[in-house]
Structure formats: structure tokens, C-alpha cells
Design a protein around this motif. Sequence first.
Motif, mmCIF file in Angstrom:
data_model
loop_
_atom_site.group_PDB
_atom_site.id
_atom_site.type_symbol
_atom_site.label_atom_id
_atom_site.label_comp_id
_atom_site.label_asym_id
_atom_site.label_seq_id
_atom_site.Cartn_x
_atom_site.Cartn_y
_atom_site.Cartn_z
ATOM 1 N N ILE A 56 0.840 -1.199 0.000
ATOM 2 C CA ILE A 56 0.000 0.000 0.000
ATOM 3 C C ILE A 56 0.876 1.251 0.000
ATOM 4 C CG2 ILE A 56 -0.128 0.043 2.532
ATOM 5 C CD1 ILE A 56 -2.974 1.158 2.244
ATOM 6 N N ARG A 57 0.405 2.277 -0.665
ATOM 7 C CA ARG A 57 1.080 3.576 -0.640
ATOM 8 C C ARG A 57 0.447 4.432 0.446
ATOM 9 N NH1 ARG A 57 4.848 5.258 -3.865
ATOM 10 N NH2 ARG A 57 5.416 4.066 -5.721
ATOM 11 N N LEU A 58 1.182 4.591 1.538
ATOM 12 C CA LEU A 58 0.700 5.398 2.656
ATOM 13 C C LEU A 58 1.174 6.834 2.484
ATOM 14 C CD1 LEU A 58 1.501 2.969 5.608
ATOM 15 C CD2 LEU A 58 -0.755 3.462 4.648
ATOM 16 N N PRO A 59 0.356 7.808 2.828
ATOM 17 C CA PRO A 59 0.782 9.209 2.758
ATOM 18 C C PRO A 59 2.063 9.428 3.553
ATOM 19 C CG PRO A 59 -1.569 9.080 3.171
ATOM 20 C CD PRO A 59 -1.048 7.681 3.289
ATOM 21 N N GLY A 60 3.037 10.089 2.926
ATOM 22 C CA GLY A 60 4.291 10.397 3.594
ATOM 23 C C GLY A 60 5.387 9.380 3.392
ATOM 24 N N PHE A 61 5.051 8.184 2.914
ATOM 25 C CA PHE A 61 6.053 7.139 2.705
ATOM 26 C C PHE A 61 6.549 7.171 1.265
ATOM 27 C CE2 PHE A 61 4.304 5.870 6.642
ATOM 28 C CZ PHE A 61 5.222 5.027 7.261
ATOM 29 N N PRO A 62 7.851 6.942 1.034
ATOM 30 C CA PRO A 62 8.415 7.099 -0.307
ATOM 31 C C PRO A 62 8.189 5.923 -1.234
ATOM 32 C CG PRO A 62 10.136 6.470 1.223
ATOM 33 C CD PRO A 62 8.896 6.671 2.046
ATOM 34 N N GLU A 63 7.631 4.830 -0.723
ATOM 35 C CA GLU A 63 7.468 3.634 -1.537
ATOM 36 C C GLU A 63 6.303 2.814 -0.986
ATOM 37 O OE1 GLU A 63 10.716 0.865 -1.078
ATOM 38 O OE2 GLU A 63 11.015 1.451 1.014
ATOM 39 N N PRO A 64 5.774 1.877 -1.770
ATOM 40 C CA PRO A 64 4.746 0.980 -1.227
ATOM 41 C C PRO A 64 5.318 0.152 -0.070
ATOM 42 C CG PRO A 64 4.802 0.867 -3.624
ATOM 43 C CD PRO A 64 6.007 1.646 -3.205
ATOM 44 N N VAL A 65 4.508 -0.079 0.945
ATOM 45 C CA VAL A 65 4.939 -0.825 2.125
ATOM 46 C C VAL A 65 3.876 -1.847 2.494
ATOM 47 C CG1 VAL A 65 6.351 1.048 3.047
ATOM 48 C CG2 VAL A 65 3.919 0.899 3.672
ATOM 49 N N ASP A 66 4.268 -2.790 3.329
ATOM 50 C CA ASP A 66 3.310 -3.690 3.963
ATOM 51 C C ASP A 66 2.989 -3.115 5.334
ATOM 52 O OD1 ASP A 66 3.378 -5.384 1.811
ATOM 53 O OD2 ASP A 66 4.803 -6.780 2.716
ATOM 54 N N ALA A 67 1.708 -2.848 5.593
ATOM 55 C CA ALA A 67 1.276 -2.231 6.843
ATOM 56 C C ALA A 67 0.564 -3.275 7.702
ATOM 57 C CB ALA A 67 0.360 -1.044 6.561
ATOM 58 N N MET A 68 1.148 -3.569 8.860
ATOM 59 C CA MET A 68 0.627 -4.601 9.749
ATOM 60 C C MET A 68 -0.092 -3.964 10.935
ATOM 61 S SD MET A 68 1.556 -7.199 8.093
ATOM 62 C CE MET A 68 2.740 -7.688 6.853
ATOM 63 N N PRO A 69 -1.380 -4.288 11.130
ATOM 64 C CA PRO A 69 -2.126 -3.684 12.239
ATOM 65 C C PRO A 69 -1.727 -4.268 13.588
ATOM 66 C CG PRO A 69 -3.516 -5.239 11.060
ATOM 67 C CD PRO A 69 -2.221 -5.177 10.317
ATOM 68 N N PHE A 70 -1.391 -3.392 14.501
ATOM 69 C CA PHE A 70 -1.087 -3.778 15.880
ATOM 70 C C PHE A 70 -1.442 -2.601 16.762
ATOM 71 C CE2 PHE A 70 1.512 -4.135 19.673
ATOM 72 C CZ PHE A 70 1.370 -5.478 20.010
ATOM 73 N N LEU A 71 -2.364 -2.780 17.676
ATOM 74 C CA LEU A 71 -2.825 -1.689 18.537
ATOM 75 C C LEU A 71 -2.027 -1.708 19.838
ATOM 76 C CD1 LEU A 71 -4.933 0.604 18.735
ATOM 77 C CD2 LEU A 71 -6.411 -1.011 19.963
ATOM 78 N N PRO A 72 -1.053 -0.783 20.000
ATOM 79 C CA PRO A 72 -0.251 -0.761 21.225
ATOM 80 C C PRO A 72 -1.068 -0.268 22.420
ATOM 81 C CG PRO A 72 0.792 0.482 19.415
ATOM 82 C CD PRO A 72 -0.629 0.246 19.038
ATOM 83 N N THR A 73 -0.630 -0.637 23.607
ATOM 84 C CA THR A 73 -1.312 -0.151 24.811
ATOM 85 C C THR A 73 -1.224 1.371 24.899
ATOM 86 O OG1 THR A 73 0.729 -0.597 26.060
ATOM 87 C CG2 THR A 73 -1.001 -2.263 26.143
ATOM 88 N N GLU A 74 -0.151 1.958 24.390
ATOM 89 C CA GLU A 74 -0.040 3.415 24.357
ATOM 90 C C GLU A 74 -1.197 4.021 23.564
ATOM 91 O OE1 GLU A 74 3.587 6.373 23.295
ATOM 92 O OE2 GLU A 74 2.771 5.287 21.569
ATOM 93 N N SER A 75 -1.547 3.398 22.428
ATOM 94 C CA SER A 75 -2.620 3.930 21.596
ATOM 95 C C SER A 75 -3.990 3.722 22.227
ATOM 96 C CB SER A 75 -2.589 3.266 20.205
ATOM 97 O OG SER A 75 -1.438 3.660 19.494
#
Length: 353
Positions: free
Chosen positions: A195-214
Motif C-alpha cells: 500500500i502507498r501510505l501518505p508520507g512514505f516514499p514507496e509501497p509498504v506492507d502495513a501490519m495492524p497492531f494496537l499498542p497499549t499506548e494507543s
Amino acid sequence: MADRLIATLGGYGEVGATAVRRLVESGYDRIRVGGRNPDRGRARFADLHGIEPSYVDLSDRESLDEFCAGADLVLNCAGPSYRILDVVARAALRAGAHYVDVAGDVPARRALGSTFGDRAAVFSAGLMPGLTGLLPRLIAGPGDRLEINVGGAVRMTPASAADILLAQGPDFGESLARWRGGAMVSRALSPRRGIRLPGFPEPVDAMPFLPTESVRLAAELCVEELSFYTAYASEAIPTALAMAWADDPEYRDDHAEMLIQAAASDLRERDPYYILTARTETSSVTLRTGDPYQLSGVVAALTTDAALRGKISPGAHFADSVLDPAETAEALRHDPLVHSLTLHAPISSVVDH
């Protein structure tokens, strides 16, 4: 502030050395830097005045107490944090000093407890956790749908690899989960490949993980939804992590080396980059750096300065809850390690869920 003594553990590494240099640049000229090899500290800080290399053994209470004696603040940049827990914090408490930990997430905070005499103890004073909870506060509020993406392609240190392998279980977060309607929803998200995420220079694999901080961030800000993705430049690190978590913990050191090599493989055909983005339907904030470890040292130095200036109340805290988001962002904008820090409101795109 020149009369204040700061005792820094882990000051020989990238995080600690950066913190020491930023503190010197801010006017602090009494910094005790501890480790098992003081000669290494003398060589690393030969160009700085006011640095006191000192021997310290974290596993020896007497040695640790001697190192912390007389300090106004103890800064811990040593790791892995989930083995150290509250050991250094309690030494700081015995010395009557403030305490700042560049890592030390929920387990360390819980082990210490909520009180810290008339001093402040601040955990998670780095990039992640730390800025991942602080910068979204610049743009998000009640009812917002917030998405956070962080990652890229950077080298991995042995301490970081160890922390990643030890950071499992509900104290740290939940894979595939999101926050929605005031609660965490399990298995609500899927990996996003190429996926092309805003701000990233190339397509990446984005893995969902909800940290306790979030989770804490979402509850404090009363956002309607929060999704958190870790972005990888290739499948090398996720594959190494999957193998590590499926294997016997006895071989964790072997898997730490595999993680380090996986990170190195991502850098064979690209320059290092690390990006943190947070966006709602109307606003966004994006930070770019080439070295998250050194940038964590910058955050640790800013937190140390805030504690010594009395900007943080007594007790135990997480950095993102007590640092001023706008002041921190402004300081980061002027730091040479930050390639850019941009804030946009409103934006035309809508958060993709």
C-alpha cells in the motif's frame, strides 16, 4: 541549569550518546555517563566538557546506588527495557532524583507503582513509544477517526531486537485490533500489502497492531476510532518475527540476530528512512527521520529538561501524557536529526479504513 547533575545509563549507545550531546547543547555541563567500560565513554565524549565517565553494573544494587548518588535526575537509556523494568527507577528514588526512561512501557511503570515521592518518573520517553502517543495529540480530539502509521527501513540494534522479541502479550498491545466506540475491538483489521501510505516514499506492507499506548491515547482523547499500523519495506522483518514467536524462547538470541540481519537486508537497495504519520479526516502530522534510535535520544533529552525545569508533576507518568505536544514538535523541527515535521489542517483526503 548548569549546577544540575544528570546520571545517564546506556550513554555509550546511539540513544544515550545523542541524549548526552543534546543535553550539553542545552546548557547542562554535569553529566555522569555510566557503563561497564568507562574508557569507551572517555573516547566517545572526548570533545565535550563536563562529562564524567563512570563504571556501573546494573545487576549490582550497590554499584547502581553509587552511580546514582548525588544526581538530580537519572536518565536510563540502557536495555532491554523489559529485563530492567523498575530497577534503575528505584535506584533513582533511593537517591532522591527524578527519573526518565527512554523505554520502559507498561510493565516497568506497573512494577514501580504510581508514586515517586516529590520527584517525577517518566517512562516511554522515546520515539515509539513516546512520539507515537504525543504527536497525534496535535491533530486528534473527541469523535475523530485517527490512523497512525510508523515504520520504514532502518538498521536494528541488538537492544531493540531484544525488546521487540520480549514485547509480547496484553501489556504491549494486540495484533489486528482497533479502537472503536470506546473499546478495543479484536480482529477488526487485516494486513495491507503493497500500500502507498501518505508520507512514505514507496509501497509498504502495513501490519495492524494496537499498542497499549494507543489504547490509552484513544481513551484520553475520546476519539471514535483509532487504527495503528507498523509499516515494513519488505517481508523480511515480519517473516523473522513470525519464526521467532513460533520458536522456543530458549533460542531468542538467535532470532535477535535474524532480526538484525532482516533489517540490514532492507537497506541493501534503499537509503534509511523512518516515518511517523497520524491523520484524521481533516488533519495530519508527519515526521521523517533517518535514525529512530538517535531521535529517541533527542526525545529523552527534551523530557529530561522538562523534568528538571519543573514542568512535570511528581509521580510516575508516560511521556506522551506529560510533555507539551506543541513545544516538543517545535523543538523537533529545529533538530538536525529530523528531516521534516509537517502539520496540515485541513487535508483533502479521507482516512482509509
